[in-house]
Design an enzyme around this catalytic site. Structure first.
Site, PDB file in Angstrom:
ATOM      1  N   CYS A  99     -49.312  16.497  78.978  1.00  0.00           N
ATOM      2  CA  CYS A  99     -49.287  16.885  80.385  1.00  0.00           C
ATOM      3  C   CYS A  99     -49.043  18.374  80.605  1.00  0.00           C
ATOM      4  O   CYS A  99     -48.950  18.825  81.747  1.00  0.00           O
ATOM      5  CB  CYS A  99     -48.253  16.051  81.127  1.00  0.00           C
ATOM      6  SG  CYS A  99     -48.617  14.278  81.055  1.00  0.00           S
TER       7      CYS A  99
ATOM      8  N   LYS B 276     -46.291  16.705  92.905  1.00  0.00           N
ATOM      9  CA  LYS B 276     -46.646  15.353  92.457  1.00  0.00           C
ATOM     10  C   LYS B 276     -46.192  14.298  93.446  1.00  0.00           C
ATOM     11  O   LYS B 276     -46.650  13.155  93.388  1.00  0.00           O
ATOM     12  CB  LYS B 276     -46.051  15.080  91.072  1.00  0.00           C
ATOM     13  CG  LYS B 276     -46.669  15.928  89.955  1.00  0.00           C
ATOM     14  CD  LYS B 276     -46.068  15.576  88.609  1.00  0.00           C
ATOM     15  CE  LYS B 276     -46.663  16.409  87.478  1.00  0.00           C
ATOM     16  NZ  LYS B 276     -46.216  17.824  87.525  1.00  0.00           N
TER      17      LYS B 276
ATOM     18  N   PHE C   2     -44.558  20.033  81.424  1.00  0.00           N
ATOM     19  CA  PHE C   2     -43.980  19.491  80.193  1.00  0.00           C
ATOM     20  C   PHE C   2     -44.746  18.233  79.789  1.00  0.00           C
ATOM     21  O   PHE C   2     -45.278  17.524  80.645  1.00  0.00           O
ATOM     22  CB  PHE C   2     -42.506  19.145  80.389  1.00  0.00           C
ATOM     23  CG  PHE C   2     -41.683  20.251  81.012  1.00  0.00           C
ATOM     24  CD1 PHE C   2     -41.842  21.568  80.615  1.00  0.00           C
ATOM     25  CD2 PHE C   2     -40.748  19.970  82.005  1.00  0.00           C
ATOM     26  CE1 PHE C   2     -41.096  22.591  81.181  1.00  0.00           C
ATOM     27  CE2 PHE C   2     -39.993  20.985  82.575  1.00  0.00           C
ATOM     28  CZ  PHE C   2     -40.160  22.293  82.175  1.00  0.00           C
TER      29      PHE C   2
ATOM     30  N   PHE D 188     -45.516  14.810  76.671  1.00  0.00           N
ATOM     31  CA  PHE D 188     -45.114  13.987  75.538  1.00  0.00           C
ATOM     32  C   PHE D 188     -45.162  14.806  74.246  1.00  0.00           C
ATOM     33  O   PHE D 188     -46.012  15.680  74.079  1.00  0.00           O
ATOM     34  CB  PHE D 188     -46.036  12.782  75.398  1.00  0.00           C
ATOM     35  CG  PHE D 188     -45.692  11.628  76.303  1.00  0.00           C
ATOM     36  CD1 PHE D 188     -44.475  11.532  76.936  1.00  0.00           C
ATOM     37  CD2 PHE D 188     -46.610  10.599  76.506  1.00  0.00           C
ATOM     38  CE1 PHE D 188     -44.161  10.456  77.758  1.00  0.00           C
ATOM     39  CE2 PHE D 188     -46.312   9.515  77.321  1.00  0.00           C
ATOM     40  CZ  PHE D 188     -45.087   9.449  77.949  1.00  0.00           C
TER      41      PHE D 188
END
Length: 406
Positions: A163, A330, A392, A394
């Site tokens: 991401c 978001k 940020f 995974f």
């Protein structure tokens, strides 16, 4: 001598709109792009929530024999890039005579891969995959399609970093232009919006199940958040050297002044505080600015309990007593994943250029970790000349960009 690095064009294909004006107005109005998907519920999803991303019609622009190489996210990226090039006044004749690069963030091509392999298994014949399957299913599908369609002859690279992909793509473009290795780079991020690309996320219960209130489901930093909502689309920015932009008479929108990045070196899915804080610190250091010069932070915050909490702690650690305004767009778009770093750069730039901060909708109650931030719940008229954007992903990949108004 290091070059100043500017943004001269932006284009987007988002659940908030397909033009910069549409997106600006949606941000200001606090519009949510989240809907309930009957298709997902019938398919067996635990959560049927997603962002409503319209399908583009490429027939007027791209021939059928070339469209066969383009999966969903490459189609979004084409439309966003077409708009960004027009916005930057970067005409095809100029591109044909100069080295213009492309760096784009992408980290999955689930649907195209699945459909090709389904045909292979059904007919027990590899030819059934189709001649376009290999080009659709490669992770570099977006950059290979954009480079060929727009005749981009500079760097041709896919940034694949979960991401943070879109943000890293812009950061890499910034680095190349600053160091004089490219004069102009088309960069951004794309995310497939089909259900197959996020089925495994749903399988690990990452998504909100607030299905009776889709528009209230994505609630970054809020005490009652219960998971993210998947989104998609594409966002493109044109990055150039300042002198190069002046020479060709390009519209100069803003300047990228810093990029910071780090790895958590820890758990594959659970973030820590140290990694994101290091990304923030390095970005401020590289930009040569102090925390008090930042007028707004577009947070990565996805509406997950642990992710939002760790980012809030990282921001508080780095910014100390300075209560910089913070929101996560978001809350309106859901998590646009591989696209998010690029789209949120555009959202923040639109706010900066138009004198407002879009509210972090659905933020009603902080929890003990998020209460440390100055989160803006409703749209506020505000003048600021510098913002910071976090992304940020995974695996503990972190990217932070700082952009200044011109």
């Amino acid at each position: 001598m290091e070059n100043r690095v500017v943004i001269t064009g932006m284009g987007i294909w988002s659940c908030l709109g397909k033009t910069l004006d549409e997106v600006r107005d949606a941000l200001y109005a606090g519009k949510s792009g989240i809907v309930f998907s009957r298709e997902r519920k019938d398919a067996g999803f635990r959560s049927a929530l997603c962002a409503a991303v319209g399908q583009p019609d490429l027939k007027p622009f791209v021939s059928r024999n070339l469209r066969q190489f383009m999966p969903e996210e490459a189609q979004y990226a084409y439309m966003a890039t077409r708009a960004a090039l027009e916005h930057a006044r970067l005409e095809q004749d100029y591109i044909d005579r100069h080295e213009v690069g492309v760096i784009y963030g992408n980290d999955s091509v689930a649907e195209a891969t699945m459909r090709a392999l389904d045909k292979f298994r059904e007919f027990k014949d590899t030819a059934a995959c189709g001649s376009g399957a290999i080009f659709q299913s490669m992770n570099s599908t977006v950059t290979m399609n954009l480079a060929c369609l727009f005749h981009l002859r500079g760097i041709n690279l896919t940034a694949s970093a979960a991401c943070a992909s879109g943000s890293h793509a812009v950061g890499l473009a910034y680095l190349l232009v600053r160091n004089g290795m490219q004069d102009c780079v088309v960069c951004g991020g794309a995310q497939e919006a089909n259900l197959y690309g996020v089925a495994s996320f749903d399988g690990i219960q990452s998504f909100s199940v607030r299905e009776d209130e889709p528009e209230k489901a994505s609630r970054p930093f809020d005490r009652d958040r219960d998971g993210l909502v998947p989104g998609g689309g594409a966002a493109t920015v044109v990055v150039e050297g300042y002198e190069h932009a002046l020479k060709r008479g390009a519209p100069i929108l803003c300047e990228i002044v810093g990029w910071g990045f780090s790895g958590n070196g820890d758990h594959i899915s659970t973030p820590n505080v140290a990694g994101p804080a290091r990304s923030l610190e390095l970005c401020l250091q590289h930009a040569g600015v102090t925390p008090s010069q930042i007028g707004y932070i577009n947070a990565h915050a996805t509406s997950t309990r642990i992710g939002d909490s760790r980012e809030a702690q990282a921001i508080a650690q780095v910014f100390g007593d300075y209560k910089v305004p913070v929101t996560s767009t978001k809350s309106q778009t859901g998590h646009e994943m591989w696209m998010a770093g690029a789209s949120e750069l555009i959202y923040s730039t639109l706010m900066m250029k138009n004198g407002f901060i879009a509210g972090n909708i659905n933020f009603e109650h902080p929890d003990e970790d998020t209460a440390c931030l100055n989160i803006i719940p409703q749209t506020r008229e505000a003048h600021f000349d510098m913002f910071l954007s976090n992304s940020f992903g995974f695996g503990g990949t972190n990217s932070t960009l700082i952009v200044k108004n011109i």
